[in-house]
Design an enzyme around this catalytic site. Structure first.
Site, PDB file in Angstrom:
ATOM      1  N   SER A  27      -5.545   8.162  -5.817  1.00 51.62           N
ATOM      2  CA  SER A  27      -4.801   8.700  -3.259  1.00 51.62           C
ATOM      3  C   SER A  27      -5.210   6.645  -3.482  1.00 51.62           C
ATOM      4  CB  SER A  27      -5.592   8.842  -2.488  1.00 51.62           C
ATOM      5  OG  SER A  27      -5.788   8.478  -0.898  1.00 51.62           O
ATOM      6  N   TYR A  50     -14.791  11.574   0.003  1.00 53.49           N
ATOM      7  CA  TYR A  50     -13.496  11.701  -0.681  1.00 53.49           C
ATOM      8  C   TYR A  50     -12.807  10.761  -1.237  1.00 53.49           C
ATOM      9  CZ  TYR A  50      -8.458  11.554   0.172  1.00 53.49           C
ATOM     10  OH  TYR A  50      -6.439  11.955  -0.165  1.00 53.49           O
TER      11      TYR A  50
END
Length: 274
Positions: free
Chosen positions: A140, A153
């Site tokens: 990501s 995260y």
């Protein structure tokens, strides 16, 4: 064995019930792969879609945050040769770190990191032994950004982005390629599962890419054996800015996007995968 009766290559896709993972599996089916698909949510509808495209599909519902879940998937793969692994499963957890339940924090870490590297190690060993295989890891752009109000995260994705690059280097000369797909905000249900429905990033359609578009970019990168790919020009710009801005400034920017209560929920979104 004649070509018509030759077995189709096998692809394993995690997080395949919806979102980017669903579309990665769909791409694989369209490109002639049979599938083992896994997710922690029901897969029956997705599996039927893949079968309509000509793939033989084995669906495995399991929690890849647990060793038992990863072993269940490994046992389902059995001794079959895996030609492509798309390690896409992952989830987020929004809100203030101090207010989060630690069991939920562990679940993010164990899904995004522990379960991912466990599965990759098992499958990659077989690929290297056969001197053939492709691995696509969903990282990501969050891995480049200190993630205020999404701290665990983003930290997990920093690990995954780094891990993918390092593993690719280790596997030089083995005929096994490792590619890292790094999306940004994507129009699926990730933010709802992460409890981030009232954040700005979850409710700004201009920030969201479509999951089929992200999957196409990642799948093509895997087929080409590319090292890494950031999905979308806006996300490329975010990564470039993150590399030159002071970390505290980047964290403050992320805070404005991810702090709960900054907007009313209107759409569903995810940073990358399910």
């Amino acid at each position: 064995m004649d070509e018509l009766n030759a077995p189709r290559p096998l692809a394993v896709v995690t997080g395949a019930s919806s979102g980017i993972g669903y579309h990665l599996a769909r791409r694989a089916a369209e490109h002639g792969y049979d599938l083992v698909v896994a997710a922690d949510t029901p897969l029956a509808d997705a599996a039927r879609d893949f079968e309509r495209l000509g793939a033989k599909v084995q669906a495995v519902q399991c929690d890849l945050a647990t060793t038992d879940g990863v072993m269940h998937l490994i046992q389902a793969i059995g001794d079959r040769d895996v030609e492509a692994l798309m390690a896409n499963a992952g989830h987020g957890l929004g809100g203030s770190f101090l207010s989060q339940d630690f069991s939920a924090i562990l679940h993010v870490i164990n899904t995004n990191i522990t379960g991912t590297v466990h599965l990759i190690q098992h499958v990659a060993r077989g690929m290297v032994a056969r001197a053939r295989g492709r691995i696509l890891i969903t990282g990501s752009i969050a891995g480049f950004q200190p993630g205020a109000f999404h701290a665990v995260y983003n930290g997990s994705k920093a690990f995954i982005d780094s891990f993918a690059i390092a593993l690719r280097n280790e596997l030089k000369g083995t005929e096994v390629t490792v590619s890292c797909l790094m999306p940004g905000a994507t129009d699926t249900e990730f933010f709802e599962r992460a409890g981030m429905e009232t954040t700005k990033v979850a409710n700004d359609p201009k920030m969201l890419m479509q999951p089929d578009e992200v999957a196409k970019i990642g799948f093509q990168a895997m087929l080409k054996g590319e090292a890494d790919v950031v999905a979308g020009w806006k996300n490329k710009l975010q990564v470039a800015m993150s590399k030159v801005m002071p970390a505290q400034a980047t964290a403050q920017m992320h805070r404005k996007l991810a702090e709960p209560g900054t907007t009313e929920p209107t759409v569903q979104a995810e940073h990358h995968e399910k």
